[in-house]
Design a protein around this motif. Structure first.
Motif, mmCIF file in Angstrom:
data_model
loop_
_atom_site.group_PDB
_atom_site.id
_atom_site.type_symbol
_atom_site.label_atom_id
_atom_site.label_comp_id
_atom_site.label_asym_id
_atom_site.label_seq_id
_atom_site.Cartn_x
_atom_site.Cartn_y
_atom_site.Cartn_z
ATOM 1 N N PRO A 154 0.816 -1.118 -0.068
ATOM 2 C CA PRO A 154 0.125 0.120 0.125
ATOM 3 C C PRO A 154 0.968 1.279 -0.117
ATOM 4 O O PRO A 154 0.465 2.150 -0.570
ATOM 5 C CB PRO A 154 -0.719 -0.075 1.315
ATOM 6 C CG PRO A 154 -0.822 -1.557 1.716
ATOM 7 C CD PRO A 154 0.361 -2.278 1.137
ATOM 8 N N TYR A 155 2.217 1.102 0.434
ATOM 9 C CA TYR A 155 2.857 2.349 0.595
ATOM 10 C C TYR A 155 3.229 2.689 -0.786
ATOM 11 O O TYR A 155 3.369 3.905 -1.284
ATOM 12 C CB TYR A 155 4.112 2.228 1.337
ATOM 13 C CG TYR A 155 4.996 3.018 1.325
ATOM 14 C CD1 TYR A 155 4.787 4.735 1.601
ATOM 15 C CD2 TYR A 155 6.326 3.287 0.664
ATOM 16 C CE1 TYR A 155 5.425 5.922 1.631
ATOM 17 C CE2 TYR A 155 7.328 4.524 0.596
ATOM 18 C CZ TYR A 155 6.872 5.695 1.267
ATOM 19 O OH TYR A 155 7.675 6.631 1.052
ATOM 20 N N THR A 156 4.000 1.714 -1.469
ATOM 21 C CA THR A 156 4.051 1.853 -3.117
ATOM 22 C C THR A 156 2.856 2.500 -3.843
ATOM 23 O O THR A 156 3.098 3.391 -4.711
ATOM 24 C CB THR A 156 4.618 0.491 -3.763
ATOM 25 O OG1 THR A 156 5.386 -0.132 -2.706
ATOM 26 C CG2 THR A 156 5.495 0.937 -4.953
ATOM 27 N N VAL A 157 1.685 1.678 -3.500
ATOM 28 C CA VAL A 157 0.643 2.335 -4.236
ATOM 29 C C VAL A 157 0.456 3.686 -4.070
ATOM 30 O O VAL A 157 0.204 4.437 -4.983
ATOM 31 C CB VAL A 157 -0.648 1.553 -3.960
ATOM 32 C CG1 VAL A 157 -1.985 2.084 -4.433
ATOM 33 C CG2 VAL A 157 -0.605 -0.045 -4.164
ATOM 34 N N GLY A 158 0.441 4.056 -2.784
ATOM 35 C CA GLY A 158 0.285 5.526 -2.241
ATOM 36 C C GLY A 158 1.231 6.445 -2.900
ATOM 37 O O GLY A 158 1.080 7.579 -3.404
ATOM 38 N N LEU A 159 2.638 6.115 -3.097
ATOM 39 C CA LEU A 159 3.439 7.007 -3.479
ATOM 40 C C LEU A 159 3.596 7.117 -5.095
ATOM 41 O O LEU A 159 3.686 8.290 -5.555
ATOM 42 C CB LEU A 159 5.035 5.927 -3.144
ATOM 43 C CG LEU A 159 6.462 6.479 -3.529
ATOM 44 C CD1 LEU A 159 6.405 7.781 -2.359
ATOM 45 C CD2 LEU A 159 7.537 5.857 -3.180
ATOM 46 N N MET A 160 3.222 5.972 -5.660
ATOM 47 C CA MET A 160 2.974 6.100 -7.267
ATOM 48 C C MET A 160 2.001 7.050 -7.581
ATOM 49 O O MET A 160 1.893 7.965 -8.326
ATOM 50 C CB MET A 160 2.795 4.818 -7.754
ATOM 51 C CG MET A 160 3.916 3.633 -7.880
ATOM 52 S SD MET A 160 5.384 4.250 -8.515
ATOM 53 C CE MET A 160 5.017 5.017 -10.144
ATOM 54 N N GLY A 161 0.767 7.053 -6.759
ATOM 55 C CA GLY A 161 -0.364 7.846 -6.959
ATOM 56 C C GLY A 161 0.046 9.363 -6.489
ATOM 57 O O GLY A 161 -0.800 10.391 -7.128
ATOM 58 N N SER A 162 0.877 9.572 -5.719
ATOM 59 C CA SER A 162 1.121 10.942 -5.224
ATOM 60 C C SER A 162 2.043 11.635 -6.253
ATOM 61 O O SER A 162 2.211 12.946 -6.053
ATOM 62 C CB SER A 162 1.605 10.886 -3.833
ATOM 63 O OG SER A 162 2.904 10.304 -3.693
ATOM 64 N N ILE A 163 2.438 11.011 -7.377
ATOM 65 C CA ILE A 163 3.416 11.681 -8.243
ATOM 66 C C ILE A 163 2.687 12.115 -9.301
ATOM 67 O O ILE A 163 1.902 11.437 -10.011
ATOM 68 C CB ILE A 163 4.326 10.616 -8.852
ATOM 69 C CG1 ILE A 163 5.133 9.954 -7.759
ATOM 70 C CG2 ILE A 163 5.365 11.271 -9.892
ATOM 71 C CD1 ILE A 163 6.020 8.875 -8.012
ATOM 72 N N PRO A 164 2.825 13.569 -9.443
ATOM 73 C CA PRO A 164 2.012 14.215 -10.637
ATOM 74 C C PRO A 164 2.433 13.832 -12.025
ATOM 75 O O PRO A 164 3.594 13.758 -12.147
ATOM 76 C CB PRO A 164 2.002 15.810 -10.486
ATOM 77 C CG PRO A 164 3.005 15.820 -9.143
ATOM 78 C CD PRO A 164 3.310 14.647 -8.844
ATOM 79 N N LYS A 165 1.616 13.339 -12.856
ATOM 80 C CA LYS A 165 2.087 12.856 -14.298
ATOM 81 C C LYS A 165 1.608 13.727 -15.442
ATOM 82 O O LYS A 165 0.246 14.218 -15.252
ATOM 83 C CB LYS A 165 1.363 11.418 -14.320
ATOM 84 C CG LYS A 165 2.169 10.449 -13.516
ATOM 85 C CD LYS A 165 1.847 9.022 -14.032
ATOM 86 C CE LYS A 165 2.364 7.881 -12.836
ATOM 87 N NZ LYS A 165 1.321 8.027 -11.575
ATOM 88 N N VAL A 166 2.266 14.059 -16.197
ATOM 89 C CA VAL A 166 1.960 14.858 -17.583
ATOM 90 C C VAL A 166 0.996 13.863 -18.239
ATOM 91 O O VAL A 166 1.356 12.730 -18.340
ATOM 92 C CB VAL A 166 3.356 15.115 -18.126
ATOM 93 C CG1 VAL A 166 2.869 15.818 -19.487
ATOM 94 C CG2 VAL A 166 3.963 16.216 -17.292
ATOM 95 N N GLY A 167 0.041 14.368 -18.883
ATOM 96 C CA GLY A 167 -0.893 13.594 -19.548
ATOM 97 C C GLY A 167 -2.058 13.021 -18.856
ATOM 98 O O GLY A 167 -3.046 12.759 -19.516
ATOM 99 N N GLN A 168 -1.951 13.052 -17.575
ATOM 100 C CA GLN A 168 -3.152 12.588 -16.818
ATOM 101 C C GLN A 168 -3.602 13.664 -15.878
ATOM 102 O O GLN A 168 -3.269 13.744 -14.948
ATOM 103 C CB GLN A 168 -2.879 11.317 -15.951
ATOM 104 C CG GLN A 168 -2.414 10.054 -16.676
ATOM 105 C CD GLN A 168 -1.934 9.121 -16.058
ATOM 106 O OE1 GLN A 168 -2.094 9.109 -14.659
ATOM 107 N NE2 GLN A 168 -0.906 8.242 -16.374
ATOM 108 N N ARG A 169 -4.725 14.337 -16.379
ATOM 109 C CA ARG A 169 -5.029 15.509 -15.307
ATOM 110 C C ARG A 169 -5.893 14.888 -14.539
ATOM 111 O O ARG A 169 -6.919 14.377 -14.460
ATOM 112 C CB ARG A 169 -5.923 16.559 -16.229
ATOM 113 C CG ARG A 169 -6.185 17.853 -15.458
ATOM 114 C CD ARG A 169 -5.109 18.805 -15.483
ATOM 115 N NE ARG A 169 -5.227 20.003 -14.625
ATOM 116 C CZ ARG A 169 -4.897 21.064 -14.984
ATOM 117 N NH1 ARG A 169 -4.339 21.313 -16.017
ATOM 118 N NH2 ARG A 169 -4.853 22.047 -14.177
#
Lengths: 327, 331
Positions: A251-266
C-alpha cells in the motif's frame, strides 16, 4: 543464476544516542547481480542512504552496523578493518554522491585528482600513462575539450560538468559496483537527463553494477532494472521496475506512485498518503506503515510483516501473506 | 487567450543586477562593468482565479519575476499593474496593493523565524494590516487558519523546529492566508518536500484556491507539478519568456525547441520504452548571453538569423512563441 556481486543479509544500522538507540536500517536484505542497476527509493529518513553508506563502510560515527552481513563477491566486507575496507572502496566499489562540489578537492585540478586516484589504485601506472587515462575518462564522460579542461579547477566547471568529473573519478579503478547516492538531485532537469543517460551507457559498456539511491521514482523508472522501495528503515517492496511501478503491491508503493503528478493525466486530486513517515524514535508497533495505511487490519498493528516472495521480488505486507485476511 | 479580466498584468518587466568587481579592481585591473539581465523584457497577464506557472531551469529568472511581482525587488524597467492600476513609486498606494498579495517560499526551514511561536508567525500579517483587534480574537483566527491548512489549533503554541518540512510549509501557507490575499505568489513551494508530502501540499493549494477564489503565480522547475496545477504555463530561458500557452496546449503541442527539450526530460513513469534524446549543452552564463536567440547554441534548428537577431513573441495557433524557426514554418 550466477552468484550475486553484492549480497546484503538482514542488515541493521544503529545510532546510539543519549536517549536510547535509534535503528535507521532494520533487517534489509538485497542482492545486486553483476552489471545490474538496482534502484533504492524512499522518502527522507527511509534509510536508503544509510544502507548505501553501510555497504561502502562510510557510516558517520556513532552510526554502526549492528547486525547482518554484507558480502561482496562472496567475501564478507562489513567487519573488515578500516585500512582493508579502504582498499576495496574506490578500487572495487566506487561512490558518487549528491553534491559534486563537496566530492572534489577545490585546491587541486581535476586532472591531478584523477591521476592521483588512478595511481593510488594501480601503483604500476606511471604519471604519463595515468594522465592519458585521465584524459580518456574525461572524454568518456562527455567533457568537451578535455585536453584543456583537465588542468582546470573544480570551481571552473558547471554543476553538470562537475558531476561528470565525479563519475570519471568513480570509474578510475574500473570498479565492479558503484553506489550512486542521489547523483542527479542537485542538477537541472535537462542536465539530469544527460547524467542518467551517461550512467546507463557506462554501466552497459563497463559491465558495472550500480546501486542507485534516490527519492525520485522518475530516475528509477528511466535507469534501474530492479527497485527496492524503503520505508522506515525496511524494504517494503522489491522487484523488477516494471512490476513495481505498474503493479505495486505494498500500500505504501501504491500511495507513493499515486502521489506523483504525471503529465498527460489530469486529475482533480493526487492520491494522498495521510501523515508523515514516523521518526526513528517513534516507530509504531507491528508494520511501520500501519498508522497511514488505508488497508490496515488488526494483524498489521501487532505483528511486523517479513518480506514474502512475489514474482521476481518480495513484499513485506500482510495483505500479501498466504494466510492473510480474507480479500 | 482568455478574455477574463486580468488581475495582474506585467509588461516588459526588466531586472538587471550589477555584478561588477569592486571599484578599485575595475580601476586598477581595468575590469569592465558587468550586468546580469536576470529578467529581460517579460510580459504576461494573469486572469482572476487562474494559476499561471513559470517554468525553467536554474538561472532563467523565474524566481526574480516572482520577487519583482510582490515588490521584494524594484524593477529596472517595465510595468506591473494590479487590477488595471499600475504599481508605481507611491509608497502608500503600493502598500495597499501589496497587502492583497502574499508569497510562499521554497525553503520552509529558512522562511519561518525559529525564535517565534507559530501563533506569532501566523498573526504577523494580521498585526501589520490591523485586520483583527484583540488578543483573543487573533488567537481564534490563528486557530481557524491552522485548521484550514490541516494542522491542529493547539499547534500555535509550538516553535517551527517541532514541525516537519511539510507541516512547516502548511504554516507558511497559513501565514500567507492570514493577510487575506487575493493573489499568491508561490516560489517552488514543494521542491524541498518528499513526493507524498508534495501531494498533500498541492491538494491543499487546489482546495484553498477553490474555497477562496485565489489567483496563483506558481514558479517551478517540475513540469509534472506544473501540468497538474496550472491553467496557463510560461517557459523561461535566460531571462526571457520563450513560449506561453494554455497548459493542455503547451504539453500537447510544444512549439519552441527549448520547450520540446524540457518536455523530453520528463521521466517516463508509464514505461513505454520511449527513447529520450537528451539535448547537449547547458544553460550559458547570463553574464554573457549568446547573441541573437539565447537558445541558439543548443538548438538543432538554429540558422544565421537565430545567431544574429533576437526573436520576439508571436502568436502561433494557440501559443505565443519566440522562435524564428517556428515563425518561418521550419518546425
Amino acid at each position: 543464476m550466477a552468484d550475486p556481486l553484492l549480497k546484503v543479509e538482514d542488515l541493521k544500522v544503529e545510532f546510539p544516542t543519549r536517549r536510547g538507540t535509534l535503528v535507521a536500517v532494520d533487517g534489509v536484505s538485497l542482492h545486486i547481480d553483476p552489471g545490474e542497476v538496482l534502484g533504492v527509493v524512499g522518502e527522507s529518513g527511509a534509510g536508503k542512504s544509510m544502507t548505501g553508506n553501510a555497504i561502502i563502510g562510510l557510516l558517520e560515527p556513532p552510526g554502526r552496523v549492528a547486525g547482518g552481513r554484507i558480502l561482496f563477491e562472496g567475501r564478507r566486507i562489513d567487519d573488515l578493518p578500516y585500512e582493508e575496507m579502504r582498499k576495496i572502496r574506490g578500487r572495487h566499489i566506487g561512490a558518487i554522491f549528491q553534491d559534486p562540489l563537496t566530492s572534489l578537492n577545490p585546491l587541486y585540478t581535476v586532472g591531478r585528482q584523477l591521476i592521483e586516484t588512478i595511481r593510488t589504485h594501480d601503483e604500476a601506472v606511471g604519471e604519463t600513462d595515468a594522465r592519458t587515462r585521465a584524459l580518456g575518462l574525461l572524454r568518456e564522460v562527455g567533457i568537451p575539450a578535455a585536453e584543456a579542461r583537465i588542468d582546470h579547477y573544480p570551481h571552473q566547471f558547471s554543476g553538470g560538468m562537475r558531476q561528470r568529473v565525479v563519475i570519471a573519478l568513480a570509474l578510475c579503478a574500473n570498479p565492479r559496483l558503484i553506489i550512486a547516492d542521489e547523483p542527479t538531485t542537485a542538477l537541472d532537469v535537462s542536465i539530469q537527463a544527460q547524467i542518467i543517460a551517461l550512467i546507463k551507457r557506462l554501466c552497459r559498456e563497463h559491465g558495472t553494477a550500480v546501486m542507485l539511491v534516490t527519492h525520485d521514482m522518475g530516475v528509477i523508472a528511466e535507469t534501474a532494472d530492479r527497485v527496492a522501495v524503503m520505508y522506515s528503515g525496511r524494504i517494503a517492496e522489491i522487484g523488477p521496475v516494471r512490476e513495481v511501478i505498474k503493479h505495486p503491491r505494498h500500500p505504501y508503493t501504491v500511495g507513493l506512485m499515486g502521489s506523483i503528478p504525471k503529465v498527460g493525466q489530469r486529475r482533480e486530486k493526487l492520491t494522498q498518503i495521510e501523515g508523515t513517515m514516523p521518526r526513528l524514535n517513534a516507530i509504531p508497533r507491528g508494520c511501520a506503515f500501519n498508522p497511514r495505511c488505508p488497508k490496515v487490519f488488526a494483524r498489521c498493528r501487532e505483528e511486523r510483516p517479513d518480506p514474502r516472495p512475489t514474482p521476481g521480488g518480495a513484499v513485506a505486507c500482510w495483505l500479501n501473506a498466504a494466510a492473510g485476511r480474507p480479500a | 487567450m482568455s478574455s477574463a479580466p486580468r488581475l495582474v498584468e506585467i509588461t516588459d518587466l526588466k531586472r538587471y543586477f550589477d555584478v561588477s568587481s569592486p571599484w578599485l579592481n575595475r580601476v586598477i585591473e581595468g575590469r569592465p562593468r558587468q550586468i546580469v539581465k536576470a529578467v529581460d523584457g517579460v510580459s504576461f497577464g494573469i486572469a482572476k482565479g487562474e494559476t499561471f506557472s513559470l517554468v525553467g531551469e536554474s538561472g532563467c529568472g523565474k524566481s526574480t519575476v516572482a520577487r519583482l511581482v510582490v515588490g521584494l525587488y524594484p524593477p529596472s524597467g517595465g510595468r506591473i499593474a494590479f487590477e488595471g492600476k499600475e504599481i508605481g513609486e507611491d509608497r502608500t498606494a503600493r502598500a495597499q496593493v501589496q497587502s492583497r498579495m502574499q508569497m510562499i517560499f521554497q525553503d520552509p526551514y529558512a522562511s519561518l523565524n525559529p525564535r517565534w511561536r507559530v501563533e506569532d508567525i501566523i498573526a504577523e500579517p494580521i498585526h501589520t494590516r490591523k485586520l483583527i483587534e484583540g488578543k483573543k480574537a487573533i488567537r481564534d483566527r490563528v486557530g481557524e487558519l491552522l485548521s484550514q491548512v490541516r494542522l491542529a489549533p493547539a499547534d500555535m503554541d509550538k516553535y517551527p523546529h517541532e514541525f516537519s518540512g511539510g507541516q512547516r510549509q502548511r504554516i507558511s501557507i497559513a501565514r500567507a492566508l492570514a493577510g487575506q490575499p487575493e493573489f499568491l505568489v508561490c516560489d517552488e513551494p514543494t521542491s524541498a518536500l518528499d513526493v507524498s508530502v508534495q501531494a498533500q501540499i498541492l491538494n491543499l493549494m487546489v482546495e484553498l484556491q477553490q474555497k477562496f477564489g485565489l489567483t496563483y503565480l506558481f514558479i517551478s522547475h517540475n513540469l509534472a507539478v506544473v501540468f497538474h496545477l496550472s491553467t496557463r504555463v510560461g517557459v523561461m530561458y535566460l531571462g526571457k519568456l520563450v513560449e506561453w500557452a494554455d497548459t493542455a496546449h503547451l504539453f500537447e503541442r510544444p512549439r519552441h525547441p527549448y520547450t520540446r527539450m524540457l518536455l523530453d526530460t520528463i521521466p517516463d513513469l508509464d514505461l513505454t520504452g520511449r527513447q529520450r534524446q537528451p539535448v547537449g549543452g547547458e544553460v550559458p552564463s547570463p553574464i554573457n548571453p549568446p547573441s541573437g536567440c539565447s537558445f541558439h547554441p543548443r538548438c538543432p534548428f538554429a540558422t544565421e538569423r537565430c545567431r544574429a537577431e533576437p526573436p520576439n513573441l508571436r502568436d502561433v495557433s494557440g501559443s505565443s512563441v519566440a522562435c524564428h524557426a517556428v515563425e518561418e514554418g521550419r518546425i
